[in-house]
Design a protein around this motif. Structure first.
Motif, mmCIF file in Angstrom:
data_model
loop_
_atom_site.group_PDB
_atom_site.id
_atom_site.type_symbol
_atom_site.label_atom_id
_atom_site.label_comp_id
_atom_site.label_asym_id
_atom_site.label_seq_id
_atom_site.Cartn_x
_atom_site.Cartn_y
_atom_site.Cartn_z
ATOM 1 N N ALA A 1 4.832 -40.423 -53.251
ATOM 2 C CA ALA A 1 5.757 -39.718 -54.137
ATOM 3 C C ALA A 1 5.237 -39.714 -55.570
ATOM 4 O O ALA A 1 5.299 -38.692 -56.274
ATOM 5 N N ARG A 2 4.684 -40.838 -56.034
ATOM 6 C CA ARG A 2 4.144 -40.927 -57.387
ATOM 7 C C ARG A 2 2.945 -39.993 -57.538
ATOM 8 O O ARG A 2 2.810 -39.297 -58.550
ATOM 9 N N ALA A 3 2.076 -39.977 -56.533
ATOM 10 C CA ALA A 3 0.898 -39.113 -56.582
ATOM 11 C C ALA A 3 1.300 -37.643 -56.568
ATOM 12 O O ALA A 3 0.753 -36.835 -57.326
ATOM 13 N N ALA B 1 -0.820 -41.004 -62.599
ATOM 14 C CA ALA B 1 -0.127 -41.594 -61.455
ATOM 15 C C ALA B 1 0.171 -43.074 -61.649
ATOM 16 O O ALA B 1 1.188 -43.575 -61.160
ATOM 17 N N VAL B 2 -0.688 -43.789 -62.368
ATOM 18 C CA VAL B 2 -0.448 -45.220 -62.570
ATOM 19 C C VAL B 2 0.552 -45.471 -63.694
ATOM 20 O O VAL B 2 0.811 -46.609 -64.057
ATOM 21 N N ASN C 1 -7.337 -39.238 -53.901
ATOM 22 C CA ASN C 1 -7.975 -39.605 -55.164
ATOM 23 C C ASN C 1 -6.930 -40.045 -56.181
ATOM 24 O O ASN C 1 -7.113 -41.039 -56.887
ATOM 25 N N VAL C 2 -5.830 -39.307 -56.235
ATOM 26 C CA VAL C 2 -4.785 -39.624 -57.199
ATOM 27 C C VAL C 2 -4.093 -40.941 -56.835
ATOM 28 O O VAL C 2 -3.708 -41.724 -57.710
ATOM 29 N N GLU C 3 -3.977 -41.224 -55.538
ATOM 30 C CA GLU C 3 -3.333 -42.453 -55.074
ATOM 31 C C GLU C 3 -4.217 -43.684 -55.245
ATOM 32 O O GLU C 3 -3.728 -44.812 -55.161
ATOM 33 N N CYS D 1 -7.405 -32.984 -61.511
ATOM 34 C CA CYS D 1 -7.221 -34.072 -60.544
ATOM 35 C C CYS D 1 -7.447 -35.423 -61.226
ATOM 36 O O CYS D 1 -6.693 -36.375 -61.006
ATOM 37 N N ALA D 2 -8.477 -35.496 -62.072
ATOM 38 C CA ALA D 2 -8.749 -36.740 -62.798
ATOM 39 C C ALA D 2 -7.596 -37.088 -63.732
ATOM 40 O O ALA D 2 -7.227 -38.262 -63.876
#
Length: 259
Positions: free
Chosen positions: A114-116, A151-152, A97-99, A144-145
């Protein structure tokens, strides 16, 4: 202070069956770089509409909305948006979800992971990275949201009552988690809430809106140091600020001129 978000004489009128509804009546507001600003006000004051304009989801009828010196013409990766509803994909794990937003870029898979993972660590969900949303509590879903927005790597976080559906204890815990994450990353935050105590606890400044039409009623500086603590929440200084904002929200003169 450098202005990260600027609203200039923003008006928003919605068509209605029997006429029009003036949601915003000439709002001017500047939010500084790395500033945490909360926005409160009575129902119908247009605070969510204002945030949606900064997100590029709603266009003003007139006036200008500027982020980083550029007019807002639509959504963009420089602005992460978090709503009250988690909007997670139930078939994807926390990490997936994060990715998700990163998959729309040309970023290599190893870097995406790695970013996520960094964003997941920021919100304290490392132990649940491979869990599905159905196994998470409401507070964990909202974390998580938030991680997905982080993450972006946006420069601005736009948050529309993200803790409104949570129980009181979880809400307080996530306020502290959000401030801890903000202290590490120091992004510009515009946070909409209907909770006066939450508004004061989180912010550098509290913007109080007035309704019909929506406009800036007053701006209250929160001269309390970070990190914010439970002891601070119980202090006379905090109580004075909370009472000041409460009075501004709930004892407005309907005929008062825009601030």
């Amino acid at each position: 202070m450098t202005h990260k978000i600027s609203f200039r004489d923003v008006v928003k009128t919605f068509p209605m069956k029997n006429g029009t509804f003036d949601a915003l009546g000439g709002v001017s507001l500047d939010i500084g770089e790395r500033e945490f600003v909360t926005v409160v006000g009575p129902s119908g004051c247009g605070k969510s509409t204002l945030l949606s304009m900064a997100a590029g989801l709603v266009e003003p009828t007139s006036g200008d909305v500027v982020v980083d010196g550029r007019p807002v013409t639509g959504p963009g990766p420089d602005r992460g948006v978090i709503f009250q509803q988690y909007a997670l994909f139930p078939w994807l794990t926390v990490r997936r979800n994060v990715e998700f937003g990163l998959q729309l870029t040309s970023m290599p898979a190893k870097e995406r992971k790695a970013r996520a993972d960094h964003a997941i660590e920021l919100v304290g969900l490392t132990d649940f990275a491979d869990a599905l949303p159905k196994t998470l509590s409401g507070g964990m879903k909202q974390r998580c949201a938030i991680a997905r927005a982080y993450a972006v790597d946006p420069e601005v976080l736009l948050m529309d009552e993200p803790f409104g559906a949570l129980d009181a204890l979880t809400r307080v815990q996530l306020q502290d988690q959000l401030l801890d994450t903000w202290s590490k990353e120091r992004r510009t935050v515009m946070f909409i809430t209907h909770d006066v105590e939450e508004a004061v606890y989180l912010a550098n400044r509290v913007v109080v809106m007035a309704a019909r039409p929506g406009r800036v009623h007053s701006v209250v500086d929160v001269d309390l140091p970070y990190p914010r603590t439970e002891e601070m929440r119980l202090s006379p200084e905090f109580a004075e600020l909370r009472n000041r904002v409460w009075y501004s929200v709930y004892h407005q003169d309907p005929a008062a001129a825009p601030a």
